[in-house]
Structure formats: structure tokens, C-alpha cells
Design an enzyme around this catalytic site. Structure first.
Site, mmCIF file in Angstrom:
data_model
loop_
_atom_site.group_PDB
_atom_site.id
_atom_site.type_symbol
_atom_site.label_atom_id
_atom_site.label_comp_id
_atom_site.label_asym_id
_atom_site.label_seq_id
_atom_site.Cartn_x
_atom_site.Cartn_y
_atom_site.Cartn_z
ATOM 1 N N LEU A 46 0.861 -1.176 0.000
ATOM 2 C CA LEU A 46 0.000 0.000 0.000
ATOM 3 C C LEU A 46 0.897 1.225 0.000
ATOM 4 O O LEU A 46 1.905 1.252 0.707
ATOM 5 C CB LEU A 46 -0.872 0.025 1.263
ATOM 6 C CG LEU A 46 -1.941 -1.065 1.369
ATOM 7 C CD1 LEU A 46 -2.527 -1.098 2.777
ATOM 8 C CD2 LEU A 46 -3.036 -0.843 0.341
ATOM 9 N N ASP A 47 0.543 2.249 -0.779
ATOM 10 C CA ASP A 47 1.392 3.441 -0.809
ATOM 11 C C ASP A 47 1.324 4.186 0.528
ATOM 12 O O ASP A 47 0.502 3.872 1.390
ATOM 13 C CB ASP A 47 1.058 4.339 -2.002
ATOM 14 C CG ASP A 47 -0.347 4.911 -1.973
ATOM 15 O OD1 ASP A 47 -0.927 5.049 -0.888
ATOM 16 O OD2 ASP A 47 -0.856 5.240 -3.056
ATOM 17 N N VAL A 48 2.176 5.153 0.707
ATOM 18 C CA VAL A 48 2.299 5.881 1.978
ATOM 19 C C VAL A 48 0.967 6.485 2.403
ATOM 20 O O VAL A 48 0.621 6.486 3.584
ATOM 21 C CB VAL A 48 3.396 6.974 1.871
ATOM 22 C CG1 VAL A 48 3.409 7.861 3.093
ATOM 23 C CG2 VAL A 48 4.758 6.336 1.681
ATOM 24 N N SER A 50 -2.028 5.405 1.776
ATOM 25 C CA SER A 50 -3.103 4.419 1.918
ATOM 26 C C SER A 50 -2.972 3.698 3.257
ATOM 27 O O SER A 50 -1.906 3.658 3.854
ATOM 28 C CB SER A 50 -3.055 3.410 0.770
ATOM 29 O OG SER A 50 -3.262 4.063 -0.458
ATOM 30 N N ARG A 147 -1.073 2.159 -8.065
ATOM 31 C CA ARG A 147 -2.045 3.185 -7.680
ATOM 32 C C ARG A 147 -3.372 3.037 -8.448
ATOM 33 O O ARG A 147 -4.060 4.016 -8.760
ATOM 34 C CB ARG A 147 -1.454 4.583 -7.840
ATOM 35 C CG ARG A 147 -0.241 4.794 -6.936
ATOM 36 C CD ARG A 147 0.415 6.137 -7.100
ATOM 37 N NE ARG A 147 -0.396 7.248 -6.650
ATOM 38 C CZ ARG A 147 -0.484 7.697 -5.397
ATOM 39 N NH1 ARG A 147 0.220 7.106 -4.455
ATOM 40 N NH2 ARG A 147 -1.234 8.726 -5.088
#
Length: 188
Positions: A46-48, A50, A147
Site C-alpha cells: 500500500l502506498d504511503v 493508503s 495506484r
């Protein structure tokens, strides 16, 4: 034979889904939450910005299987504005997004409107009512491009404000507290 171990985490907003910080950013890393065994890897990072369910394992075969299209991944997404049923239908059918400088049509999935899921407030406030209304949608996909969910909501005119993964296959976020790590003894 080595016994593999599996973990689930409720990844907080602002944390990198890695054990190493390649860009030397001032962000927290997964290893700060728990003393994971050597060789542990995060699956479907998961990106930062999220939050939510993150699965970790020491078994590369499990990693490959979960990243495949065998398992659904469900996200609760807070979007800018009151998302229309027409936009939800577009999300179900698949939308065109940019991926590596090329156009990509997402595979059909599931999507539906949800009431405010009442997750704990983020440490970083999103915004308040003065900036307009927001709404929530559940998006269920079997792929996980870079994303992708954020690009999908933007493609139908409703940019993502908050993204929380709540399920991978049969594993659910349920009552895991933000930052909590739990060892699981079967992965699916």
C-alpha cells in the site's frame, strides 16, 4: 523443512510498506511495528497515503499466489463529492487509466456505495465540510496495478481522498487496531 510464517497488519497512513527506505524519506517502516523474522516480505504493498490490511509472509510462493488474480482485494474509498451510481457502474465495468505512460483498461470488478465505514480518524486530517461533500464506495478488484484504485476513481471524476484496504481473499481487516500486527497460521 523451514516453517513459513504469515502476518497481517493494519498499516497506518504515512507508513512505507517496506522494511528498507530506498529514498531515505522521513517515514516509518514496517519493521518498526514488530520484530518480523528474516525474509519477511509485504505482499501487494500500500502506498504511503493508503491504509488498511497488509499481508506479510516468509513464503515467496504465497506472495506470488496472493498477487495473482485468484484473490479479490477490497478497498473502502472516500472520494471527493457525492459519487453517482453511473460512476459506480463505470468502476464495475472497468475504466481506462494511465499505466507506465500507456493507456490501460482495468478488468471488470465490483463496486457499490457504502455509508461512512466509521474508521478511526487519520493522524493527518483529510479536510472538513467547508471543502464540500465526500462519499464512500467499496471497490473490489482482482488485479493490483500501481495506484490503480486511486486512478480508477479519478478516471470517473471522483478523486480519492482516503483509501483503506479491508480484505484480501477471505482475510479481513475486521477489528485490527491501526498499527496492530497479528500472526496468522493459514493464509487462505
Amino acid at each position: 523443512m523451514k516453517k513459513h510464517r504469515h502476518f497481517i497488519i493494519h498499516k497506518p497512513w504515512g507508513m512505507i510498506s517496506q522494511f528498507v527506505n530506498p529514498a531515505k524519506r522521513q517515514k516509518k517502516l514496517l519493521g518498526e511495528l514488530y520484530d518480523f523474522p528474516e525474509g519477511t516480505m509485504a505482499i501487494g504493498r500500500l502506498d504511503v497515503a493508503s491504509e488498511g490490511l497488509l499481508f506479510l509472509t516468509t513464503d515467496g510462493k504465497v506472495s506470488q499466489e496472493i498477487r495473482s488474480s485468484k484473490f479479490e482485494k477490497e478497498y473502502y474509498v472516500q472520494v471527493d463529492g457525492n459519487i453517482t451510481q453511473e460512476a459506480v457502474e463505470q468502476l464495475k465495468k472497468g475504466v481506462e487509466i494511465g499505466l507506465n505512460g500507456k493507456k490501460y483498461l482495468t478488468k471488470p470488478g465490483k463496486a457499490f456505495l457504502i455509508e461512512d465505514p466509521k474508521f478511526a480518524l487519520r493522524s493527518q486530517k483529510i479536510r472538513d465540510e467547508r471543502h464540500g461533500s465526500t462519499s464512500w464506495v467499496s471497490i473490489i478488484i482482482r488485479e493490483g496495478k500501481f495506484r490503480q484504485v486511486r486512478k480508477m476513481t479519478a478516471a470517473v471524476g471522483y478523486p480519492t481522498l482516503r483509501l483503506i484496504r479491508v480484505r484480501i481473499g477471505e482475510i479481513k481487516l475486521d477489528n485490527l487496531e491501526v498499527g496492530e500486527v497479528k500472526e496468522v497460521h493459514h493464509f487462505m
